[in-house]
Design an enzyme around this catalytic site. Structure first.
Site, PDB file in Angstrom:
ATOM      1  N   PRO A 146       0.876  -1.184  -0.065  1.00 41.34           N
ATOM      2  CA  PRO A 146       0.095   0.071   0.211  1.00 41.34           C
ATOM      3  C   PRO A 146       0.924   1.350   0.094  1.00 41.34           C
ATOM      4  CG  PRO A 146      -0.202  -1.180   1.951  1.00 41.34           C
ATOM      5  CD  PRO A 146       0.597  -1.911   1.216  1.00 41.34           C
ATOM      6  N   ARG A 195      -4.152  -7.498 -20.598  1.00 42.15           N
ATOM      7  CA  ARG A 195      -5.238  -7.077 -21.595  1.00 42.15           C
ATOM      8  C   ARG A 195      -4.439  -6.112 -22.630  1.00 42.15           C
ATOM      9  NH1 ARG A 195      -8.877  -3.346 -21.059  1.00 42.15           N
ATOM     10  NH2 ARG A 195     -10.572  -4.559 -21.563  1.00 42.15           N
ATOM     11  N   ASP A 199     -10.864   2.343 -24.386  1.00 42.45           N
ATOM     12  CA  ASP A 199     -11.239   2.139 -22.718  1.00 42.45           C
ATOM     13  C   ASP A 199     -10.762   3.335 -22.054  1.00 42.45           C
ATOM     14  OD1 ASP A 199     -12.090  -0.580 -22.888  1.00 42.45           O
ATOM     15  OD2 ASP A 199     -10.138  -1.447 -22.332  1.00 42.45           O
TER      16      ASP A 199
END
Ligand code: SAH
Length: 256
Positions: free
Chosen positions: A95, A160, A175
């Site tokens: 994080p 992708r 996209d």
């Protein structure tokens, strides 16, 4: 040669290439079958020195939780990197890392090899992170139980973008967060011109436009007329206008 991704984890089953594994379905699975990418999840326990296969221990200084130990991680990187001679980009999911966004995904999709470390528990002994000097990547300002879900997100997003992973070469551009497609779906180099007319820079990353499919009228609501017009230029312009309007409305930060 397929891009090679190795994941170092205590939960390798999360990366199964078989359904219902998250990467065993849909686009990642097809990309793997097509030879664009391959991934291998390795259990860090395989590199533990002791019989009980411990990968974590109590934190120095006290406090709750466990910390992942240096040695299995260091040895695992050494062994896994030696499996293939191509240069490796090391990644540690944390994080505290750089926020994963589409430019970073694009950068990583150009690598030949990624070795991704997924932490668990309280985190990883800082000394091995310093020695490995990985790219530290976060999937958002929240804390997950482990780096595995973050790694799955990163891997899916990278796959992708591999050439051939999506049926239509332009669709990754279309996209959200993609740059303006240079060719519209019919093959006309029309969008850059329209983008310029609308004052959108070619580097802009916009949200996607709304999409519609059959039936033409659903619950009394018609699809936008222009999409039925057969006028490619008008469709391209409408889509870019929608992208711009949506981005202004929802994510003005993207417009700078
Ligand atoms: N104590 C740590 C969090 C540990 S969470 C801290 O506060 O910084 C356990 C593991 O989950 C981490 O080692 C990391 O690999 C993973 N993780 C948790 N949240 C994440 C996030 N937002 N992005 C990427 N990895 C994350």
């Amino acid at each position: 040669m397929p891009m090679r991704i190795d994941i170092l984890t205590t939960f390798p089953e999360m990366f199964s290439p078989e359904p219902p594994g998250a990467l065993g379905l849909s686009i990642p699975s097809r990309a793997r079958s097509a030879g664009l990418v391959d991934w291998h999840a390795h259990n860090l326990r395989d590199w533990t020195a002791d019989k009980r296969q411990k990968t974590d221990d109590r934190p120095f200084g006290g406090g709750p939780g466990m910390v992942m130990m240096c040695q299995p991680i260091w040895d695992a990187f050494g062994a896994v990197e030696a499996l293939d001679q191509r240069p490796v980009r090391r990644v540690y999911m944390t994080p505290q890392g750089r926020l994963l966004d589409q430019p970073l995904v694009e950068e990583l999709s150009k690598e030949q090899r990624l070795v991704i470390l997924a932490g668990h528990y309280e985190g990883v002994d800082e000394r091995v992170i310093e020695k490995l000097a990985p790219l530290e990547v976060s999937v958002g300002d929240y804390v997950l139980s482990g780096g595995e879900l973050g790694a799955l997100v990163l891997i899916d997003a990278v796959i992708r973008l591999l050439p051939g992973a999506l049926g239509d070469g332009a669709s990754a551009h279309q996209d959200s967060f993609g740059t303006i497609p240079t060719i519209d779906p019919t093959g006309d180099p029309i969008n850059p011109k329209i983008a310029a007319q609308l004052g959108i820079s070619p580097e802009a990353r916009l949200l996607d436009c709304p999409h519609y499919t059959r039936p033409r009228v659903w619950e009394g609501v018609e699809v936008p007329e222009v999409l039925l017009s057969g006028d490619h230029g008008a469709v391209a312009r409408w889509r870019l206008e929608q992208m711009l309007a949506r981005t202004r409305d929802r994510r003005p930060d993207l417009l700078g």
